[in-house]
Design a protein around this motif. Sequence first.
Motif, mmCIF file in Angstrom:
data_model
loop_
_atom_site.group_PDB
_atom_site.id
_atom_site.type_symbol
_atom_site.label_atom_id
_atom_site.label_comp_id
_atom_site.label_asym_id
_atom_site.label_seq_id
_atom_site.Cartn_x
_atom_site.Cartn_y
_atom_site.Cartn_z
ATOM 1 N N SER A 122 133.154 -35.380 65.623
ATOM 2 C CA SER A 122 133.456 -34.199 66.418
ATOM 3 C C SER A 122 134.898 -33.779 66.215
ATOM 4 C CB SER A 122 133.183 -34.447 67.906
ATOM 5 O OG SER A 122 134.010 -35.466 68.405
ATOM 6 N N LEU A 123 135.147 -32.508 66.488
ATOM 7 C CA LEU A 123 136.481 -31.937 66.377
ATOM 8 C C LEU A 123 136.844 -31.325 67.717
ATOM 9 C CD1 LEU A 123 138.755 -31.362 64.268
ATOM 10 C CD2 LEU A 123 137.747 -29.094 64.024
ATOM 11 N N LEU A 124 138.032 -31.685 68.233
ATOM 12 C CA LEU A 124 138.491 -31.170 69.515
ATOM 13 C C LEU A 124 139.885 -30.596 69.365
ATOM 14 C CD1 LEU A 124 137.000 -34.187 70.110
ATOM 15 C CD2 LEU A 124 137.175 -33.233 72.387
ATOM 16 N N LEU A 125 140.143 -29.503 70.054
ATOM 17 C CA LEU A 125 141.473 -28.920 70.126
ATOM 18 C C LEU A 125 142.161 -29.521 71.339
ATOM 19 C CD1 LEU A 125 143.646 -26.857 69.285
ATOM 20 C CD2 LEU A 125 142.434 -25.170 70.695
ATOM 21 N N VAL A 126 143.289 -30.195 71.113
ATOM 22 C CA VAL A 126 144.030 -30.860 72.187
ATOM 23 C C VAL A 126 145.249 -30.014 72.523
ATOM 24 C CG1 VAL A 126 145.228 -32.958 72.896
ATOM 25 C CG2 VAL A 126 143.253 -33.112 71.362
ATOM 26 N N SER A 136 130.439 -30.581 66.778
ATOM 27 C CA SER A 136 130.017 -31.928 66.445
ATOM 28 C C SER A 136 129.089 -31.869 65.245
ATOM 29 C CB SER A 136 129.292 -32.552 67.638
ATOM 30 O OG SER A 136 128.845 -33.849 67.327
ATOM 31 N N ILE A 137 129.215 -32.850 64.387
ATOM 32 C CA ILE A 137 128.336 -32.988 63.227
ATOM 33 C C ILE A 137 127.493 -34.242 63.452
ATOM 34 C CG2 ILE A 137 128.224 -33.415 60.745
ATOM 35 C CD1 ILE A 137 131.023 -32.113 60.512
ATOM 36 N N GLN A 138 126.183 -34.098 63.494
ATOM 37 C CA GLN A 138 125.289 -35.246 63.645
ATOM 38 C C GLN A 138 125.020 -35.846 62.270
ATOM 39 O OE1 GLN A 138 124.247 -36.296 66.810
ATOM 40 N NE2 GLN A 138 125.769 -34.755 67.355
ATOM 41 N N THR A 148 129.615 -30.887 56.335
ATOM 42 C CA THR A 148 130.773 -30.013 56.490
ATOM 43 C C THR A 148 130.536 -29.036 57.642
ATOM 44 O OG1 THR A 148 129.963 -28.345 54.940
ATOM 45 C CG2 THR A 148 131.362 -30.079 54.030
ATOM 46 N N MET A 149 131.645 -28.604 58.231
ATOM 47 C CA MET A 149 131.600 -27.616 59.298
ATOM 48 C C MET A 149 132.927 -26.886 59.311
ATOM 49 S SD MET A 149 129.515 -26.650 61.591
ATOM 50 C CE MET A 149 128.800 -27.082 63.131
ATOM 51 N N THR A 150 132.891 -25.576 59.500
ATOM 52 C CA THR A 150 134.126 -24.799 59.613
ATOM 53 C C THR A 150 134.179 -24.124 60.976
ATOM 54 O OG1 THR A 150 133.106 -22.859 58.602
ATOM 55 C CG2 THR A 150 134.284 -24.350 57.130
ATOM 56 N N ASP A 151 135.405 -23.857 61.443
ATOM 57 C CA ASP A 151 135.589 -23.199 62.724
ATOM 58 C C ASP A 151 136.918 -22.457 62.716
ATOM 59 O OD1 ASP A 151 135.060 -22.402 65.310
ATOM 60 O OD2 ASP A 151 135.441 -24.350 66.221
ATOM 61 N N THR A 152 136.967 -21.341 63.426
ATOM 62 C CA THR A 152 138.200 -20.589 63.626
ATOM 63 C C THR A 152 138.793 -21.038 64.952
ATOM 64 O OG1 THR A 152 137.302 -18.711 62.406
ATOM 65 C CG2 THR A 152 139.212 -18.288 63.821
ATOM 66 N N ILE A 153 140.047 -21.494 64.895
ATOM 67 C CA ILE A 153 140.695 -22.083 66.072
ATOM 68 C C ILE A 153 142.034 -21.402 66.303
ATOM 69 C CG2 ILE A 153 141.714 -24.203 67.009
ATOM 70 C CD1 ILE A 153 139.581 -25.734 65.339
ATOM 71 N N THR A 154 142.297 -21.021 67.548
ATOM 72 C CA THR A 154 143.583 -20.446 67.928
ATOM 73 C C THR A 154 144.391 -21.516 68.647
ATOM 74 O OG1 THR A 154 142.607 -18.249 68.124
ATOM 75 C CG2 THR A 154 144.736 -18.612 69.211
ATOM 76 N N ALA A 155 145.560 -21.820 68.102
ATOM 77 C CA ALA A 155 146.398 -22.896 68.638
ATOM 78 C C ALA A 155 147.736 -22.348 69.109
ATOM 79 C CB ALA A 155 146.630 -23.957 67.573
ATOM 80 N N ASP A 159 149.972 -27.884 69.930
ATOM 81 C CA ASP A 159 148.551 -28.224 69.920
ATOM 82 C C ASP A 159 148.206 -29.112 68.726
ATOM 83 O OD1 ASP A 159 148.310 -26.676 72.148
ATOM 84 O OD2 ASP A 159 147.147 -25.080 71.198
ATOM 85 N N SER A 160 147.121 -29.866 68.873
ATOM 86 C CA SER A 160 146.649 -30.781 67.837
ATOM 87 C C SER A 160 145.138 -30.655 67.701
ATOM 88 C CB SER A 160 146.985 -32.229 68.191
ATOM 89 O OG SER A 160 148.360 -32.419 68.351
ATOM 90 N N LEU A 161 144.628 -31.147 66.585
ATOM 91 C CA LEU A 161 143.192 -31.314 66.417
ATOM 92 C C LEU A 161 142.900 -32.802 66.408
ATOM 93 C CD1 LEU A 161 142.168 -28.666 63.732
ATOM 94 C CD2 LEU A 161 141.675 -28.649 66.180
ATOM 95 N N LYS A 162 141.845 -33.174 67.112
ATOM 96 C CA LYS A 162 141.438 -34.571 67.187
ATOM 97 C C LYS A 162 140.088 -34.719 66.512
ATOM 98 C CE LYS A 162 140.749 -38.261 70.509
ATOM 99 N NZ LYS A 162 140.788 -38.617 71.924
ATOM 100 N N VAL A 163 139.997 -35.639 65.562
ATOM 101 C CA VAL A 163 138.748 -35.945 64.872
ATOM 102 C C VAL A 163 138.228 -37.257 65.437
ATOM 103 C CG1 VAL A 163 137.660 -36.459 62.652
ATOM 104 C CG2 VAL A 163 139.524 -34.782 62.770
ATOM 105 N N ASN A 164 136.984 -37.237 65.942
ATOM 106 C CA ASN A 164 136.321 -38.430 66.474
ATOM 107 C C ASN A 164 135.157 -38.813 65.575
ATOM 108 O OD1 ASN A 164 137.559 -38.946 69.164
ATOM 109 N ND2 ASN A 164 136.836 -36.880 69.562
ATOM 110 N N LEU A 165 134.993 -40.095 65.317
ATOM 111 C CA LEU A 165 133.831 -40.615 64.602
ATOM 112 C C LEU A 165 133.126 -41.593 65.540
ATOM 113 C CD1 LEU A 165 135.520 -41.454 61.162
ATOM 114 C CD2 LEU A 165 134.422 -39.314 61.864
#
Length: 188
Positions: A122-126, A136-138, A148-155, A159-165
Amino acid sequence: MNFKFAFVSFVSVLILLISSRCSEENNPVIPPEPGSSIILYSSFEENGNSSLAGWNFNLDSSLIAFTNDTPPEGGNWAVTIKSAWLIPGVNGLYTTVKIPEGTHIYKLSLWGKHESIVGSASLLLVKPDTTIFNFSIQITDTLWKEYTMTDTITAGAGDSLKVNLFGGGSQLLTGTTYFDLCKLELLE
């Protein structure tokens, strides 16, 4: 709504939020290479040895291991995460990277496979005052596959991006999810 499903969903979101509140000392920043679109790249090895450099554990490190079973071009090592009883959020790895201000397109890609239990990334904007779940990618395949997954994010500033496995969770089944070649790119 099924009570058990609602409870598991609530606890999973709670764990994600709690883990996102860890101090910067526990969330190493992996800086981007100058001029590169890649802001995170992990093949879970360093100088031919297995490595979790830049990654942290979500509560239970005993569920994390290394394997020589790797995807194409995966090198010598991949990481495995065993499923955890009931609560999927306790069995994982995470890393946090600083991102630039403004609206940008990000791409998360990784190779994965699972045995018995479906894991996820998963990808979270912190942000300083909140954490926003982006996607989230299953990990649905039992053979190595690129996801793969893409997203447009406004920071904003800081701010940070958090990658969870995560390795998945179940009351009755056990299983393992494999991860390798995890890459986060700033596309534009």
